[in-house]
Design a protein around this motif. Structure first.
Motif, PDB file in Angstrom:
ATOM      1  N   UNK A 163       0.850  -1.189   0.000  1.00 35.45           N
ATOM      2  CA  UNK A 163       0.000   0.000   0.000  1.00 35.45           C
ATOM      3  C   UNK A 163       0.882   1.234   0.000  1.00 35.45           C
ATOM      4  N   UNK A 164       0.463   2.270  -0.733  1.00 33.69           N
ATOM      5  CA  UNK A 164       1.252   3.488  -0.825  1.00 33.69           C
ATOM      6  C   UNK A 164       1.492   4.141   0.530  1.00 33.69           C
ATOM      7  N   UNK A 165       0.604   3.919   1.491  1.00 34.18           N
ATOM      8  CA  UNK A 165       0.698   4.581   2.781  1.00 34.18           C
ATOM      9  C   UNK A 165       1.351   3.723   3.857  1.00 34.18           C
ATOM     10  N   UNK A 166       1.974   2.632   3.477  1.00 31.20           N
ATOM     11  CA  UNK A 166       2.639   1.763   4.447  1.00 31.20           C
ATOM     12  C   UNK A 166       3.955   1.250   3.883  1.00 31.20           C
ATOM     13  N   UNK A 167       4.959   1.114   4.744  1.00 29.89           N
ATOM     14  CA  UNK A 167       6.243   0.556   4.310  1.00 29.89           C
ATOM     15  C   UNK A 167       6.169  -0.949   4.080  1.00 29.89           C
ATOM     16  N   UNK A 168       5.168  -1.594   4.672  1.00 31.84           N
ATOM     17  CA  UNK A 168       5.059  -3.050   4.609  1.00 31.84           C
ATOM     18  C   UNK A 168       4.914  -3.532   3.164  1.00 31.84           C
ATOM     19  N   UNK A 169       5.675  -4.535   2.810  1.00 34.19           N
ATOM     20  CA  UNK A 169       5.505  -5.217   1.543  1.00 34.19           C
ATOM     21  C   UNK A 169       6.338  -4.720   0.391  1.00 34.19           C
ATOM     22  N   UNK A 170       6.879  -3.510   0.487  1.00 31.53           N
ATOM     23  CA  UNK A 170       7.589  -2.970  -0.671  1.00 31.53           C
ATOM     24  C   UNK A 170       8.929  -3.643  -0.917  1.00 31.53           C
ATOM     25  N   UNK A 171       9.627  -4.020   0.144  1.00 34.14           N
ATOM     26  CA  UNK A 171      10.903  -4.720  -0.044  1.00 34.14           C
ATOM     27  C   UNK A 171      10.685  -6.042  -0.776  1.00 34.14           C
TER      28      UNK A 171
ATOM     29  N   UNK B 152     -11.322  19.984  -0.184  1.00 38.54           N
ATOM     30  CA  UNK B 152     -11.419  20.308   1.233  1.00 38.54           C
ATOM     31  C   UNK B 152     -10.275  19.683   2.021  1.00 38.54           C
ATOM     32  N   UNK B 153      -9.759  18.572   1.544  1.00 41.37           N
ATOM     33  CA  UNK B 153      -8.625  17.934   2.205  1.00 41.37           C
ATOM     34  C   UNK B 153      -7.613  17.508   1.145  1.00 41.37           C
ATOM     35  N   UNK B 154      -6.832  18.439   0.626  1.00 39.41           N
ATOM     36  CA  UNK B 154      -5.878  18.099  -0.438  1.00 39.41           C
ATOM     37  C   UNK B 154      -4.848  17.058  -0.010  1.00 39.41           C
ATOM     38  N   UNK B 155      -4.530  17.006   1.292  1.00 40.55           N
ATOM     39  CA  UNK B 155      -3.548  16.029   1.757  1.00 40.55           C
ATOM     40  C   UNK B 155      -4.020  14.592   1.560  1.00 40.55           C
ATOM     41  N   UNK B 156      -5.328  14.399   1.417  1.00 43.08           N
ATOM     42  CA  UNK B 156      -5.841  13.055   1.177  1.00 43.08           C
ATOM     43  C   UNK B 156      -5.316  12.495  -0.138  1.00 43.08           C
ATOM     44  N   UNK B 157      -4.962  13.378  -1.065  1.00 42.66           N
ATOM     45  CA  UNK B 157      -4.347  12.962  -2.316  1.00 42.66           C
ATOM     46  C   UNK B 157      -2.840  13.168  -2.309  1.00 42.66           C
ATOM     47  N   UNK B 158      -2.419  14.295  -1.774  1.00 43.72           N
ATOM     48  CA  UNK B 158      -1.003  14.668  -1.849  1.00 43.72           C
ATOM     49  C   UNK B 158      -0.127  13.711  -1.051  1.00 43.72           C
ATOM     50  N   UNK B 159      -0.529  13.398   0.179  1.00 41.22           N
ATOM     51  CA  UNK B 159       0.322  12.557   1.027  1.00 41.22           C
ATOM     52  C   UNK B 159       0.557  11.170   0.440  1.00 41.22           C
ATOM     53  N   UNK B 160      -0.486  10.412   0.064  1.00 40.17           N
ATOM     54  CA  UNK B 160      -0.213   9.086  -0.501  1.00 40.17           C
ATOM     55  C   UNK B 160       0.546   9.127  -1.821  1.00 40.17           C
ATOM     56  N   UNK B 161       0.311  10.167  -2.642  1.00 39.60           N
ATOM     57  CA  UNK B 161       1.039  10.268  -3.914  1.00 39.60           C
ATOM     58  C   UNK B 161       2.520  10.506  -3.666  1.00 39.60           C
ATOM     59  N   UNK B 162       2.822  11.479  -2.819  1.00 42.49           N
ATOM     60  CA  UNK B 162       4.218  11.827  -2.559  1.00 42.49           C
ATOM     61  C   UNK B 162       4.918  10.750  -1.734  1.00 42.49           C
ATOM     62  N   UNK B 163       4.303  10.341  -0.637  1.00 44.65           N
ATOM     63  CA  UNK B 163       4.941   9.340   0.222  1.00 44.65           C
ATOM     64  C   UNK B 163       5.012   7.982  -0.465  1.00 44.65           C
ATOM     65  N   UNK B 164       4.002   7.666  -1.270  1.00 43.27           N
ATOM     66  CA  UNK B 164       4.041   6.404  -2.009  1.00 43.27           C
ATOM     67  C   UNK B 164       5.177   6.376  -3.013  1.00 43.27           C
ATOM     68  N   UNK B 165       5.386   7.479  -3.722  1.00 44.30           N
ATOM     69  CA  UNK B 165       6.492   7.545  -4.680  1.00 44.30           C
ATOM     70  C   UNK B 165       7.826   7.338  -3.985  1.00 44.30           C
ATOM     71  N   UNK B 166       7.979   7.948  -2.824  1.00 50.05           N
ATOM     72  CA  UNK B 166       9.240   7.811  -2.093  1.00 50.05           C
ATOM     73  C   UNK B 166       9.422   6.396  -1.559  1.00 50.05           C
ATOM     74  N   UNK B 167       8.346   5.751  -1.147  1.00 52.05           N
ATOM     75  CA  UNK B 167       8.454   4.360  -0.695  1.00 52.05           C
ATOM     76  C   UNK B 167       8.918   3.456  -1.832  1.00 52.05           C
TER      77      UNK B 167
END
Length: 338
Positions: free
Chosen positions: A62-70, A92-107
């Motif tokens: 999952x884009x929002x979790x470190x689990x499984x990517x390795x 109304x909550x842009x972070x609902x899209x921004x956080x998983x997109x950005x953090x997922x890419x970095x994961x």
């Protein structure tokens, strides 16, 4: 021995066609899903276009979790990072899209660089390479970066910030893994399943007669099959390393899309309206219609993107918009989505 490619977000529209294209070209494919149960749906969808046999496998991540990517990247040669959250136009909550997109890419990048994969191809968006005002005239290329602003739609911000985070990560990285990004326009074309239609819903609404007319919006229509081909070219061509590639297609107004569909579908297109909606009506309707909110700033947009770089470096040529939208509508009819 066949090379293995990890495709993130296997349940998605673009990811599904990337999987199909890779299998057709002899690669083994591993794709991420958020739960084991979703794997069977992906296999069923892909099987409508190509027999995956044992060459398609799954990893839970999952884009929002470190689990499984390795585990997902272990032993793969390339990564196509296609997964990204989609928005409904509600900022109304842009972070609902921004956080998983950005953090997922970095994961994905952290896992890929740790494993030492050859190249990561990340799906961004043409909206990450656009002027501040859509109404500006002219043609722009990959050298332009969208300037982030809270007033922009959350989806556009998420794609811009995720891509910037990816390039910043690679600037600080010293290793063998390479990054390339692909920036598509409006993605249409045949569907593999009725799930996760994404932008294809625009065509569905037109054919069903749910749109009383066409807003004055122009789309750079790219066929999902051509976009998948572009990803594979960006993955394999040596000169693509470290580059951005726009993957837009022919610029066409929505009213002209409606006309193409009405003329091309015959009786099945009887409910399609080719009326031009006045801008003020679209803005008024957007007060209650969330999906409309994100497109009101695009009314009258004339700025376009050039794909000259993708054509020159990768030998890529997209098909005409009319062929794509008709193929999309016929696919929706064939699969009885409508």
């Amino acid at each position: 021995m066949a090379e293995t490619v990890l495709v993130t977000g296997g349940t998605g529209y673009v990811a599904g066609w990337c999987i199909v294209t890779l299998l057709e070209r002899g690669y083994d494919v591993r794709t991420t899903v958020r739960s084991p149960a979703k794997g069977e749906a992906v296999r069923e969808a892909v099987s409508t276009a190509v027999d995956p046999g044992e060459r398609l496998t799954f990893a839970v991540a999952d884009l929002m979790s470190d689990d499984g990517w390795a585990d997902a990247v272990r032993g793969v040669d390339y990564v196509l990072h296609v997964a990204s959250p989609l928005g409904d136009g509600d900022s109304s909550d842009p972070d609902a899209l921004i956080r998983p997109a950005r953090e997922g890419a970095l994961r994905v990048l952290r896992a890929a660089t740790t494993e030492g994969v050859q190249r990561v191809v990340m799906t961004s968006a043409a909206n990450a390479s656009s002027p501040a005002s859509y109404a500006e005239e002219g043609v722009t290329d990959e050298t332009l970066w969208t300037v982030d602003d809270p007033s922009l739609p959350a989806y556009r911000r998420s794609k811009t910030l995720a891509e910037k985070a990816a390039w910043d990560f690679m600037a600080a990285y010293d290793g063998p893994t390479q990054l390339t990004t692909v920036l598509p326009g409006g993605v249409f074309g045949p569907i593999l399943s009725a799930a996760n239609l994404g932008t294809v819903n625009i065509i569905a609404r037109m054919v069903k007669g749910d749109m009383p007319g066409a807003p004055r919006i122009g789309l750079e229509v790219v066929d999902v099959r051509d976009l998948a081909d572009l990803h594979v070219r960006a993955m394999t061509v040596p000169e693509a390393a470290g580059e951005r590639f726009l993957g837009t297609g022919e610029f066409i107004w929505m009213r002209d899309i409606a006309r193409v569909l009405k003329d091309g579908l015959g009786e099945a297109g009887g409910k399609i309206s080719t009326r031009q909606l006045p801008d003020f009506l679209v803005r008024l309707a957007s007060i209650r219609d969330k999906p409309l909110r994100a497109i009101t700033m695009s009314l009258g947009r004339r700025n376009r993107h050039t794909t000259a770089k993708a054509q020159r470096v990768l030998g890529w040529t997209p098909r005409p918009a009319a062929e794509t939208v008709l193929g999309c509508a016929n696919s929706l009819l064939d699969r009885k989505v409508l």
